[in-house]
Design a protein around this motif. Structure first.
Motif, PDB file in Angstrom:
ATOM      1  N   LYS A  37       5.723   0.726  -7.959  1.00 36.89           N
ATOM      2  CA  LYS A  37       6.937   0.057  -7.481  1.00 36.89           C
ATOM      3  C   LYS A  37       8.082   0.252  -8.487  1.00 36.89           C
ATOM      4  O   LYS A  37       9.217   0.555  -8.104  1.00 36.89           O
ATOM      5  N   LYS A  38       7.764   0.104  -9.778  1.00 35.64           N
ATOM      6  CA  LYS A  38       8.790   0.274 -10.817  1.00 35.64           C
ATOM      7  C   LYS A  38       9.278   1.725 -10.873  1.00 35.64           C
ATOM      8  O   LYS A  38      10.465   1.979 -11.088  1.00 35.64           O
TER       9      LYS A  38
ATOM     10  N   PRO B 138       4.613  -0.821 -16.206  1.00 34.53           N
ATOM     11  CA  PRO B 138       3.378  -1.354 -16.784  1.00 34.53           C
ATOM     12  C   PRO B 138       2.246  -0.328 -16.866  1.00 34.53           C
ATOM     13  O   PRO B 138       1.343  -0.299 -16.029  1.00 34.53           O
TER      14      PRO B 138
ATOM     15  N   ALA C 137      -3.027   1.293 -16.092  1.00 38.45           N
ATOM     16  CA  ALA C 137      -1.789   0.828 -15.461  1.00 38.45           C
ATOM     17  C   ALA C 137      -2.082  -0.341 -14.546  1.00 38.45           C
ATOM     18  O   ALA C 137      -3.208  -0.504 -14.072  1.00 38.45           O
ATOM     19  N   TYR C 138      -1.064  -1.135 -14.325  1.00 37.01           N
ATOM     20  CA  TYR C 138      -1.077  -2.091 -13.216  1.00 37.01           C
ATOM     21  C   TYR C 138      -0.501  -1.283 -12.061  1.00 37.01           C
ATOM     22  O   TYR C 138       0.708  -1.233 -11.867  1.00 37.01           O
TER      23      TYR C 138
ATOM     24  N   PRO D 278      -0.158  -0.977  -8.645  1.00 37.80           N
ATOM     25  CA  PRO D 278       0.847  -1.269  -7.605  1.00 37.80           C
ATOM     26  C   PRO D 278       2.227  -1.566  -8.186  1.00 37.80           C
ATOM     27  O   PRO D 278       3.242  -1.100  -7.660  1.00 37.80           O
ATOM     28  N   MET D 279       2.256  -2.306  -9.308  1.00 38.42           N
ATOM     29  CA  MET D 279       3.556  -2.620  -9.913  1.00 38.42           C
ATOM     30  C   MET D 279       4.166  -1.387 -10.571  1.00 38.42           C
ATOM     31  O   MET D 279       5.382  -1.169 -10.502  1.00 38.42           O
TER      32      MET D 279
END
Lengths: 77, 152
Positions: free
Chosen positions: B62-63, B124, B55-56, B58-59
């Motif tokens: 957030k998502k 992501p 995974a990305y 932090p994004m």
């Protein structure tokens, strides 16, 4: 400088998870073109871009210090 | 871990679904739906040995939090927790847990399904299937299920 992040197949093609690039001005499309030229073995056709953790269009201006992620089609769940 | 529970979390640790069910349960709730996405062994006659998720982070977190906010607006009175595991997962391990509570059951079912569908579109996170004779990142380009959906 801008900071680039790679994931999944792109990370494997690039051989790295992230890198920095000297940068003055331009758009997300310019960064994408740089990546396409640098990693021609990867198919970027379905890749989306995120700047500072939000999805953007290719017209998005890119400033020094931005964090830019290339997001191949996601497959969580 | 109750005190430090993050309701929108991406983690390498095994997921305990009951913790998230407890988190969304409150006196105003009349229903809780708990979805667990687990690692399937056979997909279209291919045998998966294990999965690797990345995974990305932090994004992705957030998502997930944005998705939680969207759900609480769309289904008033609901409470949500969504957690995804990354790293190497074995057959039957839990990859994702979505817990939704709501005053009445219909919203809890609907919101829970909406959450997994949105995760598969915008969060992501990537999955790689590792087979006996190869491996592939899943994500649309070259992978086409032979039929139907419900491939999660």
């Amino acid at each position: 400088m801008i900071h680039l992040y790679y994931f999944a197949g792109l990370k494997e093609t690039a051989g790295k998870a992230e890198e920095s690039l000297p940068w003055e001005a331009g758009t997300a499309a310019d960064v994408l073109q740089w990546a396409k030229n640098t990693y021609p073995a990867f198919d970027f056709s379905a890749v989306q871009m995120a700047v500072n953790e939000e999805y953007v269009l290719e017209t998005e201006p890119i400033k020094p210090g931005d964090h830019i992620a290339f997001i191949p089609p996601v497959s969580g769940g | 871990m109750g005190a430090e529970l993050k309701p929108f979390h991406v983690t390498e640790e095994p997921l305990e679904s009951a913790v998230y069910m407890d988190y969304v349960t409150h006196p105003g709730a009349g229903a809780v739906t708990l979805f667990a996405g687990t690692v399937r062994e056979w997909t279209n006659r291919k045998r998966t040995m294990y999965l690797k998720y990345e995974a990305y982070v932090p994004m992705a977190e957030k998502k997930l939090a944005q998705l939680g906010e969207e759900i609480t607006k769309k289904w008033p009175g609901s409470r949500v927790a969504i957690v995804h595991r990354i790293g190497e997962l074995s057959i039957s391990d839990i990859a994702v847990v979505i817990a939704v509570s709501s005053p009445h059951r219909k919203a809890a079912y609907e919101a829970n399904e909406y959450a997994i569908e949105q995760i598969k579109k915008v969060v992501p996170i990537w999955k790689k299937e590792i087979w006996e004779d190869g491996e592939e990142w899943i994500g649309g380009q070259s992978y086409k299920p032979e039929q139907g959906s419900g491939q999660e």
